[in-house]
Design a protein around this motif. Structure first.
Motif, PDB file in Angstrom:
ATOM      1  N   ALA A  63       0.832  -1.202   0.000  1.00 52.49           N
ATOM      2  CA  ALA A  63       0.000   0.000   0.000  1.00 52.49           C
ATOM      3  C   ALA A  63       0.872   1.259   0.000  1.00 52.49           C
ATOM      4  CB  ALA A  63      -0.927  -0.003   1.216  1.00 52.49           C
ATOM      5  N   SER A  64       1.965   1.227   0.773  1.00 55.96           N
ATOM      6  CA  SER A  64       2.873   2.370   0.833  1.00 55.96           C
ATOM      7  C   SER A  64       3.523   2.615  -0.524  1.00 55.96           C
ATOM      8  CB  SER A  64       3.936   2.133   1.899  1.00 55.96           C
ATOM      9  OG  SER A  64       4.848   3.204   1.930  1.00 55.96           O
ATOM     10  N   ARG A  65       3.934   1.526  -1.174  1.00 57.19           N
ATOM     11  CA  ARG A  65       4.566   1.655  -2.493  1.00 57.19           C
ATOM     12  C   ARG A  65       3.573   2.235  -3.506  1.00 57.19           C
ATOM     13  NH1 ARG A  65       4.005  -1.406  -6.632  1.00 57.19           N
ATOM     14  NH2 ARG A  65       3.136  -3.135  -5.425  1.00 57.19           N
ATOM     15  N   LEU A  66       2.330   1.762  -3.463  1.00 59.12           N
ATOM     16  CA  LEU A  66       1.312   2.251  -4.392  1.00 59.12           C
ATOM     17  C   LEU A  66       0.987   3.719  -4.142  1.00 59.12           C
ATOM     18  CD1 LEU A  66      -1.033  -0.869  -4.348  1.00 59.12           C
ATOM     19  CD2 LEU A  66       0.254  -0.031  -6.321  1.00 59.12           C
ATOM     20  N   ARG A  67       0.944   4.111  -2.857  1.00 56.99           N
ATOM     21  CA  ARG A  67       0.677   5.519  -2.550  1.00 56.99           C
ATOM     22  C   ARG A  67       1.806   6.410  -3.058  1.00 56.99           C
ATOM     23  NH1 ARG A  67      -2.090   3.609   2.164  1.00 56.99           N
ATOM     24  NH2 ARG A  67      -0.114   3.366   3.275  1.00 56.99           N
ATOM     25  N   SER A  68       3.041   5.901  -2.978  1.00 59.72           N
ATOM     26  CA  SER A  68       4.183   6.647  -3.483  1.00 59.72           C
ATOM     27  C   SER A  68       4.089   6.823  -5.003  1.00 59.72           C
ATOM     28  CB  SER A  68       5.484   5.930  -3.111  1.00 59.72           C
ATOM     29  OG  SER A  68       6.596   6.610  -3.633  1.00 59.72           O
ATOM     30  N   GLU A  69       3.688   5.758  -5.696  1.00 57.82           N
ATOM     31  CA  GLU A  69       3.512   5.831  -7.142  1.00 57.82           C
ATOM     32  C   GLU A  69       2.392   6.807  -7.493  1.00 57.82           C
ATOM     33  OE1 GLU A  69       2.854   1.988  -8.834  1.00 57.82           O
ATOM     34  OE2 GLU A  69       4.677   1.117  -7.974  1.00 57.82           O
ATOM     35  N   GLN A  70       1.340   6.759  -6.700  1.00 59.43           N
ATOM     36  CA  GLN A  70       0.219   7.660  -6.952  1.00 59.43           C
ATOM     37  C   GLN A  70       0.631   9.115  -6.756  1.00 59.43           C
ATOM     38  OE1 GLN A  70      -3.128   7.860  -4.116  1.00 59.43           O
ATOM     39  NE2 GLN A  70      -4.494   7.481  -5.867  1.00 59.43           N
ATOM     40  N   GLU A  71       1.414   9.370  -5.731  1.00 56.61           N
ATOM     41  CA  GLU A  71       1.873  10.736  -5.474  1.00 56.61           C
ATOM     42  C   GLU A  71       2.762  11.233  -6.615  1.00 56.61           C
ATOM     43  OE1 GLU A  71       2.268  14.389  -3.977  1.00 56.61           O
ATOM     44  OE2 GLU A  71       0.877  12.838  -3.295  1.00 56.61           O
ATOM     45  N   THR A  72       3.587  10.342  -7.171  1.00 62.49           N
ATOM     46  CA  THR A  72       4.420  10.703  -8.314  1.00 62.49           C
ATOM     47  C   THR A  72       3.546  11.092  -9.505  1.00 62.49           C
ATOM     48  OG1 THR A  72       6.222   9.246  -7.609  1.00 62.49           O
ATOM     49  CG2 THR A  72       6.168   9.868  -9.929  1.00 62.49           C
ATOM     50  N   MET A  73       2.480  10.328  -9.714  1.00 66.30           N
ATOM     51  CA  MET A  73       1.559  10.644 -10.814  1.00 66.30           C
ATOM     52  C   MET A  73       0.859  11.970 -10.577  1.00 66.30           C
ATOM     53  SD  MET A  73      -0.161   6.931 -11.516  1.00 66.30           S
ATOM     54  CE  MET A  73       0.865   5.505 -11.873  1.00 66.30           C
ATOM     55  N   ARG A  74       0.483  12.237  -9.329  1.00 68.35           N
ATOM     56  CA  ARG A  74      -0.170  13.512  -9.013  1.00 68.35           C
ATOM     57  C   ARG A  74       0.771  14.690  -9.269  1.00 68.35           C
ATOM     58  NH1 ARG A  74      -5.409  12.646  -9.412  1.00 68.35           N
ATOM     59  NH2 ARG A  74      -6.277  11.265  -7.820  1.00 68.35           N
ATOM     60  N   ARG A  75       2.042  14.509  -8.934  1.00 73.21           N
ATOM     61  CA  ARG A  75       3.010  15.581  -9.203  1.00 73.21           C
ATOM     62  C   ARG A  75       3.161  15.812 -10.700  1.00 73.21           C
ATOM     63  NH1 ARG A  75       5.957  13.273  -4.846  1.00 73.21           N
ATOM     64  NH2 ARG A  75       7.231  12.087  -6.319  1.00 73.21           N
ATOM     65  N   SER A  76       3.215  14.718 -11.463  1.00 74.20           N
ATOM     66  CA  SER A  76       3.326  14.848 -12.921  1.00 74.20           C
ATOM     67  C   SER A  76       2.074  15.505 -13.493  1.00 74.20           C
ATOM     68  CB  SER A  76       3.528  13.471 -13.559  1.00 74.20           C
ATOM     69  OG  SER A  76       4.761  12.916 -13.165  1.00 74.20           O
ATOM     70  N   GLU A  77       0.923  15.159 -12.924  1.00 79.31           N
ATOM     71  CA  GLU A  77      -0.333  15.788 -13.350  1.00 79.31           C
ATOM     72  C   GLU A  77      -0.271  17.298 -13.159  1.00 79.31           C
ATOM     73  OE1 GLU A  77      -5.040  15.924 -11.919  1.00 79.31           O
ATOM     74  OE2 GLU A  77      -3.629  14.536 -10.961  1.00 79.31           O
ATOM     75  N   LYS A  78       0.170  17.733 -11.993  1.00 75.87           N
ATOM     76  CA  LYS A  78       0.232  19.164 -11.708  1.00 75.87           C
ATOM     77  C   LYS A  78       1.270  19.864 -12.577  1.00 75.87           C
ATOM     78  CE  LYS A  78       0.702  22.526  -7.958  1.00 75.87           C
ATOM     79  NZ  LYS A  78       0.871  22.742  -6.505  1.00 75.87           N
ATOM     80  N   GLU A  79       2.425  19.220 -12.767  1.00 71.17           N
ATOM     81  CA  GLU A  79       3.478  19.811 -13.591  1.00 71.17           C
ATOM     82  C   GLU A  79       2.982  20.052 -15.017  1.00 71.17           C
ATOM     83  OE1 GLU A  79       6.678  17.058 -13.313  1.00 71.17           O
ATOM     84  OE2 GLU A  79       7.166  17.589 -11.226  1.00 71.17           O
ATOM     85  N   ASN A  80       2.294  19.076 -15.585  1.00 77.00           N
ATOM     86  CA  ASN A  80       1.800  19.218 -16.951  1.00 77.00           C
ATOM     87  C   ASN A  80       0.653  20.210 -17.037  1.00 77.00           C
ATOM     88  OD1 ASN A  80       3.078  17.222 -19.064  1.00 77.00           O
ATOM     89  ND2 ASN A  80       3.052  16.155 -17.101  1.00 77.00           N
ATOM     90  N   LEU A  81      -0.156  20.281 -15.986  1.00 75.41           N
ATOM     91  CA  LEU A  81      -1.228  21.272 -15.945  1.00 75.41           C
ATOM     92  C   LEU A  81      -0.649  22.683 -15.982  1.00 75.41           C
ATOM     93  CD1 LEU A  81      -4.402  21.180 -13.760  1.00 75.41           C
ATOM     94  CD2 LEU A  81      -3.034  23.254 -13.868  1.00 75.41           C
TER      95      LEU A  81
END
Length: 199
Positions: A63-81
């Protein structure tokens, strides 16, 4: 998508502002970054179920690993936005592009994106410009709704109601088409969003 973005960015850089195609190139770049934003958002959202399942299995590490991956995706989402917003702004702030035929669309998407990153004051500036300069735009009801929600959140109910009433007034026009009693056909040149989608 990254290769396409690089090619279009290079072409835009080499194209003078006096070229009538320049604002369209900038718009396309912004749209490509917006597309990447939506992709990362969908991927991050899909992780919720996986995280839940890992937690149900008592797999804390997973679960911790998946949350870390999700946070990375959220950062990429914001960067591209933010990158999309940067290119939209190049269209809105250049006087030479004032007559760009899709300017109302640019203003709407830019304001919407700024809302997503909690830059509400900046977003309202572009929503206001949309309403003032393009009162017939199909995006105006969404701008009014944004103002209504802003005043509602501030507890200024009279101002909120005024904007909600504007939205309802525009919706009533669409409702009159729905209840006309005879078939109605609408040809839409562009994306079907808001009132266009309802038609």
């Amino acid at each position: 998508t990254d290769d396409i973005i690089k090619r279009v960015e290079t072409l835009a850089t080499r194209t003078p502002d006096s070229d009538p195609e320049k604002p369209d190139l900038l718009f396309r770049i912004a749209e490509l970054y917006a597309e990447k934003t939506r992709g990362y958002s969908m991927q991050a959202g899909a992780m919720d179920q996986k995280i839940f399942e890992a937690e149900q299995r008592k797999d804390a590490g997973g679960a911790s690993r998946l949350r870390s991956e999700q946070e990375t995706m959220r950062r990429s989402e914001k960067e591209n936005l933010l990158l999309a917003a940067k290119w939209y702004i190049q269209v809105t702030e250049n006087p030479k592009f004032r007559n760009f035929q899709r300017m109302d669309e640019v203003l709407f998407y830019l304001a919407y994106m700024l809302q997503q990153v909690k830059r509400d004051d900046d977003a309202r500036k572009f929503f206001l410009r949309l309403v003032k300069e393009y009162p017939q735009s199909r995006f105006v009801p969404e701008a009014y709704l944004s103002f209504g929600e802003y005043y509602f959140a501030k507890g200024e109910m009279e101002n909120a109601k005024a904007f909600y009433d504007m939205v309802l007034g525009l919706k009533a026009q669409l409702r009159s088409l729905e209840t006309l009693g005879k078939p109605v056909v609408a040809a839409i040149n562009g994306a079907a969003l808001g009132g266009g989608w309802e038609l």
